[in-house]
Motif scaffolding. Structure first.
Motif, PDB file in Angstrom:
ATOM      1  N   PRO A   1       0.797  -1.235   0.000  1.00 20.80           N
ATOM      2  CA  PRO A   1       0.000   0.000   0.000  1.00 20.80           C
ATOM      3  C   PRO A   1       0.828   1.283   0.000  1.00 20.80           C
ATOM      4  O   PRO A   1       0.477   2.249  -0.685  1.00 20.80           O
ATOM      5  CB  PRO A   1      -0.830  -0.133   1.278  1.00 20.80           C
ATOM      6  N   ALA A   2       1.937   1.304   0.745  1.00 22.58           N
ATOM      7  CA  ALA A   2       2.750   2.517   0.831  1.00 22.58           C
ATOM      8  C   ALA A   2       3.363   2.917  -0.502  1.00 22.58           C
ATOM      9  O   ALA A   2       3.751   4.077  -0.697  1.00 22.58           O
ATOM     10  CB  ALA A   2       3.844   2.341   1.882  1.00 22.58           C
ATOM     11  N   ASP A   3       3.470   1.956  -1.430  1.00 25.86           N
ATOM     12  CA  ASP A   3       4.063   2.239  -2.738  1.00 25.86           C
ATOM     13  C   ASP A   3       3.033   2.602  -3.793  1.00 25.86           C
ATOM     14  O   ASP A   3       3.389   2.848  -4.965  1.00 25.86           O
ATOM     15  CB  ASP A   3       4.900   1.043  -3.215  1.00 25.86           C
ATOM     16  N   LEU A   4       1.755   2.621  -3.427  1.00 25.71           N
ATOM     17  CA  LEU A   4       0.727   3.120  -4.344  1.00 25.71           C
ATOM     18  C   LEU A   4       0.856   4.634  -4.456  1.00 25.71           C
ATOM     19  O   LEU A   4       1.221   5.317  -3.500  1.00 25.71           O
ATOM     20  CB  LEU A   4      -0.677   2.785  -3.826  1.00 25.71           C
ATOM     21  N   TYR A   5       0.540   5.150  -5.624  1.00 23.34           N
ATOM     22  CA  TYR A   5       0.435   6.592  -5.807  1.00 23.34           C
ATOM     23  C   TYR A   5      -1.046   6.982  -5.808  1.00 23.34           C
ATOM     24  O   TYR A   5      -1.932   6.127  -5.883  1.00 23.34           O
ATOM     25  CB  TYR A   5       1.097   7.024  -7.121  1.00 23.34           C
ATOM     26  N   PHE A   6      -1.290   8.279  -5.719  1.00 26.26           N
ATOM     27  CA  PHE A   6      -2.651   8.801  -5.745  1.00 26.26           C
ATOM     28  C   PHE A   6      -3.398   8.261  -6.969  1.00 26.26           C
ATOM     29  O   PHE A   6      -2.872   8.268  -8.079  1.00 26.26           O
ATOM     30  CB  PHE A   6      -2.605  10.326  -5.779  1.00 26.26           C
ATOM     31  N   MET A   7      -4.609   7.777  -6.736  1.00 23.18           N
ATOM     32  CA  MET A   7      -5.492   7.215  -7.761  1.00 23.18           C
ATOM     33  C   MET A   7      -4.968   5.891  -8.328  1.00 23.18           C
ATOM     34  O   MET A   7      -5.162   5.560  -9.490  1.00 23.18           O
ATOM     35  CB  MET A   7      -5.765   8.212  -8.878  1.00 23.18           C
ATOM     36  N   GLU A   8      -4.303   5.114  -7.446  1.00 30.01           N
ATOM     37  CA  GLU A   8      -3.941   3.736  -7.752  1.00 30.01           C
ATOM     38  C   GLU A   8      -4.524   2.826  -6.684  1.00 30.01           C
ATOM     39  O   GLU A   8      -4.786   3.257  -5.561  1.00 30.01           O
ATOM     40  CB  GLU A   8      -2.419   3.549  -7.802  1.00 30.01           C
ATOM     41  N   ALA A   9      -4.743   1.552  -7.040  1.00 33.00           N
ATOM     42  CA  ALA A   9      -5.390   0.614  -6.124  1.00 33.00           C
ATOM     43  C   ALA A   9      -4.894  -0.799  -6.382  1.00 33.00           C
ATOM     44  O   ALA A   9      -4.282  -1.083  -7.424  1.00 33.00           O
ATOM     45  CB  ALA A   9      -6.908   0.662  -6.297  1.00 33.00           C
ATOM     46  N   GLY A  10      -5.160  -1.669  -5.408  1.00 33.32           N
ATOM     47  CA  GLY A  10      -4.767  -3.064  -5.575  1.00 33.32           C
ATOM     48  C   GLY A  10      -5.440  -3.971  -4.563  1.00 33.32           C
ATOM     49  O   GLY A  10      -6.058  -3.510  -3.602  1.00 33.32           O
ATOM     50  N   PRO A  11      -5.316  -5.297  -4.755  1.00 31.37           N
ATOM     51  CA  PRO A  11      -5.860  -6.286  -3.818  1.00 31.37           C
ATOM     52  C   PRO A  11      -4.808  -6.682  -2.791  1.00 31.37           C
ATOM     53  O   PRO A  11      -3.641  -6.896  -3.132  1.00 31.37           O
ATOM     54  CB  PRO A  11      -6.212  -7.464  -4.737  1.00 31.37           C
ATOM     55  N   PHE A  12      -5.221  -6.795  -1.536  1.00 27.62           N
ATOM     56  CA  PHE A  12      -4.277  -7.060  -0.449  1.00 27.62           C
ATOM     57  C   PHE A  12      -4.861  -8.062   0.540  1.00 27.62           C
ATOM     58  O   PHE A  12      -6.054  -8.391   0.499  1.00 27.62           O
ATOM     59  CB  PHE A  12      -3.932  -5.755   0.277  1.00 27.62           C
ATOM     60  N   MET A  13      -3.983  -8.535   1.449  1.00 31.46           N
ATOM     61  CA  MET A  13      -4.400  -9.439   2.516  1.00 31.46           C
ATOM     62  C   MET A  13      -3.854  -8.927   3.841  1.00 31.46           C
ATOM     63  O   MET A  13      -2.712  -8.470   3.917  1.00 31.46           O
ATOM     64  CB  MET A  13      -3.880 -10.859   2.264  1.00 31.46           C
ATOM     65  N   TRP A  14      -4.681  -9.016   4.859  1.00 32.04           N
ATOM     66  CA  TRP A  14      -4.261  -8.683   6.225  1.00 32.04           C
ATOM     67  C   TRP A  14      -4.864  -9.720   7.167  1.00 32.04           C
ATOM     68  O   TRP A  14      -6.081  -9.879   7.225  1.00 32.04           O
ATOM     69  CB  TRP A  14      -4.733  -7.275   6.610  1.00 32.04           C
ATOM     70  N   ASN A  15      -4.020 -10.481   7.850  1.00 32.78           N
ATOM     71  CA  ASN A  15      -4.498 -11.536   8.764  1.00 32.78           C
ATOM     72  C   ASN A  15      -5.501 -12.455   8.071  1.00 32.78           C
ATOM     73  O   ASN A  15      -6.551 -12.790   8.637  1.00 32.78           O
ATOM     74  CB  ASN A  15      -5.134 -10.906  10.004  1.00 32.78           C
ATOM     75  N   ASP A  16      -5.186 -12.845   6.832  1.00 34.75           N
ATOM     76  CA  ASP A  16      -6.037 -13.720   6.015  1.00 34.75           C
ATOM     77  C   ASP A  16      -7.367 -13.083   5.638  1.00 34.75           C
ATOM     78  O   ASP A  16      -8.315 -13.782   5.247  1.00 34.75           O
ATOM     79  CB  ASP A  16      -6.296 -15.059   6.734  1.00 34.75           C
ATOM     80  N   ILE A  17      -7.470 -11.756   5.735  1.00 35.96           N
ATOM     81  CA  ILE A  17      -8.681 -11.023   5.354  1.00 35.96           C
ATOM     82  C   ILE A  17      -8.389 -10.267   4.060  1.00 35.96           C
ATOM     83  O   ILE A  17      -7.425  -9.500   3.997  1.00 35.96           O
ATOM     84  CB  ILE A  17      -9.097 -10.029   6.452  1.00 35.96           C
ATOM     85  N   PRO A  18      -9.186 -10.472   3.013  1.00 31.13           N
ATOM     86  CA  PRO A  18      -8.945  -9.751   1.755  1.00 31.13           C
ATOM     87  C   PRO A  18      -9.373  -8.288   1.879  1.00 31.13           C
ATOM     88  O   PRO A  18     -10.434  -7.976   2.417  1.00 31.13           O
ATOM     89  CB  PRO A  18      -9.820 -10.499   0.749  1.00 31.13           C
ATOM     90  N   LEU A  19      -8.526  -7.403   1.377  1.00 34.20           N
ATOM     91  CA  LEU A  19      -8.815  -5.971   1.392  1.00 34.20           C
ATOM     92  C   LEU A  19      -8.626  -5.408  -0.015  1.00 34.20           C
ATOM     93  O   LEU A  19      -7.706  -5.805  -0.725  1.00 34.20           O
ATOM     94  CB  LEU A  19      -7.862  -5.229   2.340  1.00 34.20           C
ATOM     95  N   GLY A  20      -9.464  -4.475  -0.386  1.00 37.63           N
ATOM     96  CA  GLY A  20      -9.244  -3.683  -1.586  1.00 37.63           C
ATOM     97  C   GLY A  20      -8.823  -2.296  -1.142  1.00 37.63           C
ATOM     98  O   GLY A  20      -9.576  -1.618  -0.445  1.00 37.63           O
TER      99      GLY A  20
END
Length: 380
Positions: free
Chosen positions: A174-193
């Motif tokens: 997430p810290a490497d995203l720039y403004f108006m960029e997005a991606g799929p992530f996981m936190w403690n086996d929980i999917p996040l957009g």
């Protein structure tokens, strides 16, 4: 009032907010937190640290099917078919006559289009899109997803401390995203957009999370020393300082994009194609042929002016109206947005407002009132 409260929808975080002492108010059909410790303190905290907003009332939608972007372009003026995977675009949902039905964010996830629309209009938006989109394009309302916004100069550092990892190889953290960029992530086996976006003018993120896990995520974030929960009151004052219009106040179906000072949402290629809803009427005003325009105002004195106050001429006749107004905690002065005749829209023009029988001097000001602090990709 009790009947209204009984009919309000509850946020997945409703009990969590109340447990933190939030004052709850009706908003967009939901019971929502307006403040915790006070609007001024929460506003300043977001400008200097990181504030956590619950925006789960917003509509999260998913469009799937071949040609979904092309189909959505028929009712929006944004160049969505050229949107690369992981990129976001702000656009407008237009009625057939070109009036603004809503403003929205569109993300190309690489698999489908993810849309975020306003909470008060989401059900009308869904009905309109389903009526206008072809049968092979499917619209899903993600009703089991909550939405948080982490905003402020320390938002990125705070989010990095949760050890959130990309869901797919090749996506940045997430810290490497720039403004108006997005991606799929996981936190403690929980999917996040997660998208690097927001509506405060500050750097920050919006995080889509399964509703059943939002308490865990909100708790983990607010346990960080730089993060505090922030209510609707500060969200409104922050977006006003950022010069960002609020649907239902600063824009609506009776207004066209140029009038609303949203020319940037009319992409060049779409203007040239002229094949979106209401294009003939919309483009007839482009770039500055509208009779009126949304502008920012600096207000003389200390008395804030509010939505509904009249813009008047020398004879006292109403020639425009204030759509948003309040006291700016950052600038320590009242500011506002208003619609004024196009000849009066130049920066520095003197404007007179009448509020409750009192005349108040104002000056047209550049927006944003407070510079945006977005984490933009450096230009090569």
């Amino acid at each position: 009032m009790s009947d209204i409260k009984e009919n309000l929808k509850q946020l997945p975080l409703g009990d969590w907010h109340r447990g933190l002492g939030a004052r709850m108010v009706p908003f967009a059909g939901y019971e929502m937190p307006v403040q915790y410790e006070g609007v001024m303190a929460e506003h300043i905290w977001t400008r200097t640290e990181a504030g956590l907003f619950d925006v789960s009332h917003m509509g999260q939608l998913q469009l799937t099917g071949e040609g979904a972007a092309d189909a959505l372009e028929q009712i929006t003026p944004g160049n969505l078919s050229a949107l690369a995977a992981g990129k976001i675009r702000y656009t407008l949902l237009l009625a057939q006559d070109g009036g603004i039905l809503d403003d929205l964010m569109v993300t190309n996830t690489g698999r489908n289009l993810y849309l975020v629309v306003n909470g008060a209009t989401k059900h009308d938006d869904i009905a309109y899109m389903r009526d206008q989109l072809p049968d092979h394009v499917t619209l899903n309302h993600l009703e089991d997803a909550a939405l948080l916004a982490l905003q402020g100069p320390k938002a990125s550092a705070a989010l990095a401390r949760l050890d959130i990892q990309p869901l797919e190889e090749g996506w940045p953290v997430p810290a490497d995203l720039y403004f108006m960029e997005a991606g799929p992530f996981m936190w403690n086996d929980i999917p996040l957009g997660i998208s690097r976006s927001g509506y405060t003018g500050e750097d920050g993120f919006e995080i889509s999370v399964p509703a059943e896990h939002v308490v865990a995520l909100a708790t983990a974030l607010t346990e960080l020393e730089e993060v505090r929960p922030i209510g609707l009151g500060a969200r409104d004052s922050l977006r006003l300082e950022a010069g960002l219009p609020l649907y239902g106040h600063d824009m609506g179906p009776e207004l066209l994009p140029v009038e609303a000072n949203l020319n940037f949402a009319l992409s060049k290629v779409r203007r040239e194609e002229g094949n979106f809803a209401g294009a003939e009427r919309v483009l007839a005003q482009y770039p500055d042929n509208a009779a009126k325009k949304r502008v920012g105002l600096f207000v003389d004195g200390r008395q804030p002016i509010r939505e509904g106050a009249a813009v008047i001429d020398e004879a006292g006749a109403t020639i425009g109206n204030v759509t948003s107004g309040g006291f700016s905690p950052t600038l320590q002065r009242p500011i506002a947005m208003a619609y004024v005749p196009m000849p009066l829209s130049e920066t520095g023009t003197a404007i007179t407002i009448e509020q409750r029988g009192k005349k108040i001097a104002c000056t047209v000001a550049d927006m944003p009132f407070v510079p945006h602090n977005y984490h933009r990709k450096p230009k090569l």
